[in-house]
Design a protein around this motif. Structure first.
Motif, PDB file in Angstrom:
ATOM      1  N   ASN A 278       0.849  -1.198   0.000  1.00 31.91           N
ATOM      2  CA  ASN A 278       0.000   0.000   0.000  1.00 31.91           C
ATOM      3  C   ASN A 278       0.880   1.242   0.000  1.00 31.91           C
ATOM      4  O   ASN A 278       1.229   1.768   1.047  1.00 31.91           O
ATOM      5  CB  ASN A 278      -0.934  -0.013   1.206  1.00 31.91           C
TER       6      ASN A 278
ATOM      7  N   ARG B  66       0.697   4.627  -0.465  1.00 34.56           N
ATOM      8  CA  ARG B  66      -0.326   5.667  -0.506  1.00 34.56           C
ATOM      9  C   ARG B  66       0.137   6.872  -1.331  1.00 34.56           C
ATOM     10  O   ARG B  66       1.223   7.390  -1.148  1.00 34.56           O
ATOM     11  CB  ARG B  66      -0.678   6.111   0.915  1.00 34.56           C
TER      12      ARG B  66
ATOM     13  N   THR C 208       1.769   6.028  -7.687  1.00 34.80           N
ATOM     14  CA  THR C 208       1.301   5.251  -8.829  1.00 34.80           C
ATOM     15  C   THR C 208       2.447   4.408  -9.384  1.00 34.80           C
ATOM     16  O   THR C 208       3.618   4.624  -9.051  1.00 34.80           O
ATOM     17  CB  THR C 208       0.749   6.167  -9.935  1.00 34.80           C
TER      18      THR C 208
ATOM     19  N   ASN D  36       0.754  -1.569  -5.901  1.00 34.39           N
ATOM     20  CA  ASN D  36      -0.051  -1.886  -4.726  1.00 34.39           C
ATOM     21  C   ASN D  36      -0.598  -3.302  -4.830  1.00 34.39           C
ATOM     22  O   ASN D  36      -0.438  -3.980  -5.845  1.00 34.39           O
ATOM     23  CB  ASN D  36      -1.219  -0.904  -4.593  1.00 34.39           C
TER      24      ASN D  36
ATOM     25  N   LYS E 274      -5.621  -1.646  -6.474  1.00 26.39           N
ATOM     26  CA  LYS E 274      -6.233  -1.295  -5.205  1.00 26.39           C
ATOM     27  C   LYS E 274      -5.666  -2.191  -4.123  1.00 26.39           C
ATOM     28  O   LYS E 274      -5.673  -3.416  -4.266  1.00 26.39           O
ATOM     29  CB  LYS E 274      -7.757  -1.455  -5.265  1.00 26.39           C
TER      30      LYS E 274
END
Length: 273
Positions: free
Chosen positions: A167, A169, A172, A194, A272
């Motif tokens: 993850n 955050r 990209t 991710n 995601k």
């Protein structure tokens, strides 16, 4: 002084029982289910061996066998990385996967999990079926406050691990074009995915080809290549399929016309977590 008659006492007991039942139903508090959930959470963990290499507060090496280079000691990796034995490295397919690791076998262990990313290979780490050769930073992160050096002095630990979603955050997927790329040969390092973190396949689509995807081959580590044998027409779109969940994302036109070897191109997409 108030007196509770038998009918009133019966009503009070009935109300109390009903309220208790409604409370448990509304708030979902079931002790047996809670204990089962905790037990299931603990069963997610598996045993592994752990060592560390490189500088005591470093990133192990500069990317090693995955090809991430100097990115391993910068955000979002931030030196929280590990080399993996054969079962983790998976001949390079395991590059980018995220794991939680924790230790309780040493008095300096905190028992709290920390997340590490596979960025290198430890081909000789075969004494256990699963082995993490952690950076000095990530090995020390498993320690109680102020006891990182004491834990690193232990050298070898038995730890627990589990695979988790990556993850990053606000980050990209990025594509660093290999310096050996040319009009007929395209190779790229892929980083910051991710979710699974590792990839099963990568496909490329050239400009003007609305339906034709060409499968790329894993070159080494996290680098994927396409040796077309003829001139490739940019811009390129790249389709990524994750290793475990088989989820797919497409970075449309991420490699522009006039792309240059050695440059990094950042997409606007990511899996995601």
């Amino acid at each position: 002084m108030a007196v509770i008659t038998r009918p009133n006492l019966f009503s009070l007991v009935t109300f109390t029982a009903t309220f208790s039942l409604l409370l448990n139903s509304c708030f979902g508090f079931y002790p047996k289910l809670l204990n089962a959930s905790l037990a299931a959470s603990e069963s997610d963990w598996s045993p592994a061996g752990a060592t560390w290499y490189g500088s005591p507060t470093g990133a192990g090496s500069d990317g090693g066998a995955c090809g991430y280079g100097g990115a391993v000691d910068q955000a979002p990796f931030s030196s929280m990385v590990s080399a993996g034995g054969p079962s983790l490295f998976k001949s390079g397919k395991g590059c980018g996967a995220c794991y939680e690791v924790k230790c309780t076998s040493n008095s300096a262990c905190s028992g709290n999990p920390v997340t590490v990313v596979i960025t290198d290979e430890c081909p000789g780490c075969v004494s256990e079926s699963v082995h993490f050769d952690l950076s000095g930073t990530s090995f020390g992160a498993m320690a109680k406050s102020g006891q990182a050096e004491q834990l690193r002095n232990a050298g070898v630990l038995q730890i627990q691990y589990r695979k988790v979603d990556c993850n990053y955050r606000g980050t990209t997927v990025a594509f660093h074009v290999d310096s050996g790329s040319n009009p007929n040969y395209f190779a790229t390092l892929i980083e910051y995915e991710n979710g699974d973190g590792d990839l099963a396949s990568v496909d490329l689509k050239q400009a003007l080809d609305s339906d034709s995807w060409i499968s790329m081959q894993q070159s080494w580590g996290a680098v994927w290549k396409l040796d077309a044998g003829s001139t490739l027409r940019a811009p390129f779109s790249l389709k990524l399929t994750s290793l475990d969940s088989r989820k797919t994302i497409v970075a449309y036109g991420v490699i522009p016309a006039g792309w240059e070897p050695g440059k990094t191109y950042r997409s606007v997409v990511n899996f995601k977590p």
